[in-house]
Design a protein around this motif. Structure first.
Motif, PDB file in Angstrom:
ATOM      1  N   MET A  45     -11.858  -7.195  -1.336  1.00  0.00           N
ATOM      2  CA  MET A  45     -10.794  -6.964  -0.190  1.00  0.00           C
ATOM      3  C   MET A  45      -9.348  -6.018  -0.493  1.00  0.00           C
ATOM      4  SD  MET A  45      -8.875 -10.995  -2.829  1.00  0.00           S
ATOM      5  CE  MET A  45      -7.773 -10.176  -1.593  1.00  0.00           C
ATOM      6  N   ILE A  46      -8.117  -6.736   0.515  1.00  0.00           N
ATOM      7  CA  ILE A  46      -7.682  -5.370   0.109  1.00  0.00           C
ATOM      8  C   ILE A  46      -5.915  -5.791  -0.217  1.00  0.00           C
ATOM      9  CG2 ILE A  46      -8.089  -3.368   1.771  1.00  0.00           C
ATOM     10  CD1 ILE A  46      -6.176  -4.361   3.575  1.00  0.00           C
ATOM     11  N   PRO A  47      -4.914  -5.345  -1.573  1.00  0.00           N
ATOM     12  CA  PRO A  47      -4.022  -5.869  -1.693  1.00  0.00           C
ATOM     13  C   PRO A  47      -3.637  -6.695  -0.455  1.00  0.00           C
ATOM     14  CG  PRO A  47      -4.212  -3.870  -2.557  1.00  0.00           C
ATOM     15  CD  PRO A  47      -5.240  -4.540  -1.885  1.00  0.00           C
ATOM     16  N   PHE A  48      -2.927  -8.014  -0.673  1.00  0.00           N
ATOM     17  CA  PHE A  48      -2.181  -8.893   0.516  1.00  0.00           C
ATOM     18  C   PHE A  48      -0.321  -7.771  -0.093  1.00  0.00           C
ATOM     19  CE2 PHE A  48      -4.758 -12.082   1.091  1.00  0.00           C
ATOM     20  CZ  PHE A  48      -6.207 -11.738   1.001  1.00  0.00           C
ATOM     21  N   THR A  49       0.039  -8.473   1.662  1.00  0.00           N
ATOM     22  CA  THR A  49       1.466  -7.501   2.007  1.00  0.00           C
ATOM     23  C   THR A  49       2.284  -8.676   2.343  1.00  0.00           C
ATOM     24  OG1 THR A  49       1.058  -6.717   3.763  1.00  0.00           O
ATOM     25  CG2 THR A  49       1.103  -5.094   1.819  1.00  0.00           C
ATOM     26  N   LYS A  50       3.566  -8.112   2.110  1.00  0.00           N
ATOM     27  CA  LYS A  50       4.821  -9.598   3.528  1.00  0.00           C
ATOM     28  C   LYS A  50       4.345  -8.526   5.273  1.00  0.00           C
ATOM     29  CE  LYS A  50       7.608 -10.574  -0.496  1.00  0.00           C
ATOM     30  NZ  LYS A  50       9.206 -10.215  -0.093  1.00  0.00           N
ATOM     31  N   PRO A  51       4.827  -9.491   5.691  1.00  0.00           N
ATOM     32  CA  PRO A  51       4.309  -8.853   7.184  1.00  0.00           C
ATOM     33  C   PRO A  51       5.266  -7.420   7.283  1.00  0.00           C
ATOM     34  CG  PRO A  51       4.839 -11.437   7.562  1.00  0.00           C
ATOM     35  CD  PRO A  51       5.073 -11.242   5.661  1.00  0.00           C
ATOM     36  N   GLY A  52       5.015  -6.143   8.312  1.00  0.00           N
ATOM     37  CA  GLY A  52       5.389  -5.020   8.335  1.00  0.00           C
ATOM     38  C   GLY A  52       5.052  -3.974   7.399  1.00  0.00           C
ATOM     39  N   ALA A  53       5.109  -4.846   6.013  1.00  0.00           N
ATOM     40  CA  ALA A  53       5.113  -3.789   4.713  1.00  0.00           C
ATOM     41  C   ALA A  53       3.271  -2.740   4.473  1.00  0.00           C
ATOM     42  CB  ALA A  53       5.234  -4.633   3.294  1.00  0.00           C
ATOM     43  N   GLY A  54       2.921  -3.399   5.836  1.00  0.00           N
ATOM     44  CA  GLY A  54       0.641  -3.220   5.303  1.00  0.00           C
ATOM     45  C   GLY A  54       0.889  -2.192   6.257  1.00  0.00           C
ATOM     46  N   GLU A  55      -0.779  -1.704   6.601  1.00  0.00           N
ATOM     47  CA  GLU A  55      -1.018  -1.366   7.715  1.00  0.00           C
ATOM     48  C   GLU A  55      -2.142  -2.618   8.870  1.00  0.00           C
ATOM     49  OE1 GLU A  55      -3.828   1.809   4.561  1.00  0.00           O
ATOM     50  OE2 GLU A  55      -3.859  -0.757   4.636  1.00  0.00           O
ATOM     51  N   THR A  56      -1.965  -1.522   9.836  1.00  0.00           N
ATOM     52  CA  THR A  56      -3.085  -2.576  11.482  1.00  0.00           C
ATOM     53  C   THR A  56      -3.956  -2.802  10.843  1.00  0.00           C
ATOM     54  OG1 THR A  56      -3.755  -0.437  12.255  1.00  0.00           O
ATOM     55  CG2 THR A  56      -1.531  -0.860  13.078  1.00  0.00           C
ATOM     56  N   TYR A  57      -4.078  -4.144  11.762  1.00  0.00           N
ATOM     57  CA  TYR A  57      -5.211  -5.244  10.849  1.00  0.00           C
ATOM     58  C   TYR A  57      -6.476  -4.061  11.960  1.00  0.00           C
ATOM     59  CZ  TYR A  57      -6.776  -5.029  16.320  1.00  0.00           C
ATOM     60  OH  TYR A  57      -7.306  -4.773  17.599  1.00  0.00           O
ATOM     61  N   ASP A  58      -7.009  -3.551  12.560  1.00  0.00           N
ATOM     62  CA  ASP A  58      -8.021  -2.807  12.164  1.00  0.00           C
ATOM     63  C   ASP A  58      -7.963  -2.145  11.337  1.00  0.00           C
ATOM     64  OD1 ASP A  58      -5.701  -0.896  13.640  1.00  0.00           O
ATOM     65  OD2 ASP A  58      -7.132  -0.021  14.598  1.00  0.00           O
ATOM     66  N   VAL A  59      -7.506  -0.740  10.196  1.00  0.00           N
ATOM     67  CA  VAL A  59      -7.098  -0.442   9.507  1.00  0.00           C
ATOM     68  C   VAL A  59      -7.453  -1.412   7.905  1.00  0.00           C
ATOM     69  CG1 VAL A  59      -5.807   1.804   8.046  1.00  0.00           C
ATOM     70  CG2 VAL A  59      -5.774   1.420  10.286  1.00  0.00           C
ATOM     71  N   MET A  60      -6.900  -2.619   8.250  1.00  0.00           N
ATOM     72  CA  MET A  60      -6.723  -3.286   7.246  1.00  0.00           C
ATOM     73  C   MET A  60      -8.637  -3.939   6.813  1.00  0.00           C
ATOM     74  SD  MET A  60      -3.457  -5.393   6.848  1.00  0.00           S
ATOM     75  CE  MET A  60      -3.968  -6.183   8.066  1.00  0.00           C
ATOM     76  N   GLY A  61      -8.977  -4.657   7.665  1.00  0.00           N
ATOM     77  CA  GLY A  61     -10.245  -4.849   8.036  1.00  0.00           C
ATOM     78  C   GLY A  61     -11.758  -3.498   7.933  1.00  0.00           C
ATOM     79  N   GLU A  62     -11.553  -2.968   7.956  1.00  0.00           N
ATOM     80  CA  GLU A  62     -12.047  -1.674   8.008  1.00  0.00           C
ATOM     81  C   GLU A  62     -12.536  -1.542   6.349  1.00  0.00           C
ATOM     82  OE1 GLU A  62     -12.905   3.176   8.618  1.00  0.00           O
ATOM     83  OE2 GLU A  62     -11.378   2.450   9.992  1.00  0.00           O
ATOM     84  N   ARG A  63     -11.185  -1.120   6.051  1.00  0.00           N
ATOM     85  CA  ARG A  63     -11.002  -0.654   4.301  1.00  0.00           C
ATOM     86  C   ARG A  63     -11.584  -2.324   3.546  1.00  0.00           C
ATOM     87  NH1 ARG A  63      -5.139  -0.483   2.410  1.00  0.00           N
ATOM     88  NH2 ARG A  63      -6.394  -0.448   0.349  1.00  0.00           N
TER      89      ARG A  63
END
Length: 431
Positions: A45-63
């Protein structure tokens, strides 16, 4: 040889007044329990973030998927199927995330079961392995959420999917101006308070516990401690609920790689955690006529799924030392203690006051901080719970590690509308 059944023993709360699940016949498989062949080879998993503070869903999912594959020690080319859970996204968002790993022509199935989407993807992946259809399957969950409370349906020209539950809620308690989910789970919390004569300070105590656990989780959004007084003084949402009793909108992703025992052996994998039993349930015929807000928001679904898991596995809830459950609101954590059989009906207050829901007590509930503090990116939640519990069974949870070398772990993931998935993990070789 196990027998799988959906029945309703009297000891599981028939006298509570909630709607009974329909009876079905017992099914005796020809072989040993299929779940014994499903191993969790890798999680990530990746560190969770508040909305607007992280990456887009496709990048998060791939990571997250890469992290799970790296943890398993295999490349994506060995994955034979993939299931991607999410709620807010266009069709084939799963492919958009998974194509970052490669384009190998395997089936990719997109799964939307509200907040149980991640565990629904896990459930499908387990079935693929257990049936012999595949030997190596990726389950992925992700969510890129927006700020603010969850609203209703996004397509106003058609009935909302949760119309039955909302109509039933209006019939029980009316409909106010608060956030939809807060009205539903606030109503459930009020029903529990009325039934057992407890105050909402019980829900505040659970919020404090969640933050205390999250302090040791580098993946959690909220890690700073809070006090019971701060929880009770935070902005009112609905009924007994205040803002600090409600989970935050969150962005994040998590994944798991499931394999058969034969695949693990052939590829030299250390798949030392397996799925011992799993059950997905939906609403029963009497749910929306029950007149009970606890039933409307999934108490009976959770109770039925837990009962199925215990019966399939032969495990008693008293044997379990670590649990990740769906605490979208602290009121739901309290009622779910009882739905899962962690404590008898009506005893959750004593369970909390005695410290039996935390370190040093009978069972550590949400060592990750749960949805309340780790965060709740809807599609990722079920697989984040899976990741935490696998780490716990491996002894890899660092400062969150539950004492006593736990050999069993229980997961509960709920989606209104409805779906509930309860999963029991076992350390391979447990006596």
């Amino acid at each position: 040889m196990s027998v799988y059944r959906v029945s309703r023993p009297a000891s599981w709360g028939v006298s509570s007044g909630r709607a009974a699940a329909p009876e079905t016949v017992d099914v005796q498989p020809e072989e040993e329990p299929v779940s014994d062949n499903v191993h969790v080879a890798g999680v990530g998993m990746i560190p969770f973030t508040k909305p607007g503070a992280g990456e887009t869903y496709d990048v998060m999912g791939e990571r997250a998927a890469r992290a799970a594959l790296d943890d398993a020690g295999i490349g994506y080319e060995l994955v034979q199927q993939a299931y991607a859970g999410y709620v807010f996204g266009d069709s084939t968002s799963g492919q958009a995330a998974i194509y970052g790993l490669g384009q190998t022509a395997i089936p990719v199935v997109n799964v939307n079961n509200n907040c149980a989407s991640g565990s629904s993807a896990l459930w499908l992946a387990r079935q693929a392995i257990a049936s012999g259809t595949a030997d190596c399957v990726l389950a992925l969950g992700f969510e890129q959420m927006q700020r603010g409370a969850l609203g209703g349906g996004k397509l106003p020209d058609r009935p909302p999917a949760m119309k039955r539950g909302i109509d039933a809620t209006i019939g029980i308690q009316g409909w106010g101006d608060g956030p939809m989910a807060a009205q539903l789970f606030g109503g459930s919390g009020q029903a529990y308070m009325d039934k057992y004569g407890v105050g909402n300070d019980l829900f505040a105590k659970v919020a404090v516990k969640s933050r205390r656990h999250a302090a040791n989780n580098p993946y959690a959004v909220f890690r700073a401690p809070i006090t019971e007084e701060e929880v009770l003084a935070s902005a009112h949402q609905h009924g007994p609920l205040t803002k600090l009793m409600c989970c935050p909108p969150t962005c994040g992703a998590a994944a798991a790689v499931l394999v058969s025992e034969d695949f693990a052996r052939r590829n030299g994998l250390k798949a030392d955690v397996r799925i011992k039993a799993q059950s997905m349930t939906t609403d029963v015929p009497g749910t929306f006529g029950s007149g009970d807000m606890m039933t409307i928001v999934g108490y009976d679904m959770a109770q039925s799924a837990a009962r199925n898991v215990y019966e399939e596995s032969g495990v008693d809830p008293s044997d379990i030392r670590v649990v990740e459950l769906h605490d979208c609101f602290t009121s739901n954590e309290v009622t779910t203690y009882e739905a899962l059989g962690l404590t008898p009906e009506g005893t959750a207050e004593k369970f909390v006051l005695d410290g039996d829901n935390t370190y040093g007590g009978r069972v550590v509930v949400n060592p990750s901080g749960g949805l309340m503090s780790k965060g709740h990116p809807l599609g990722a939640t079920g697989l984040a719970q899976c990741t935490e519990l696998v780490w716990q069974l491996r002894g890899q949870a660092d400062a969150r590690q539950v004492d006593g070398d736990p050999a069993l772990a229980l997961q509960h993931n709920l989606g209104l509308g409805g779906a509930c998935v309860v999963t029991l993990y076992e350390k391979a070789g447990r006596k």
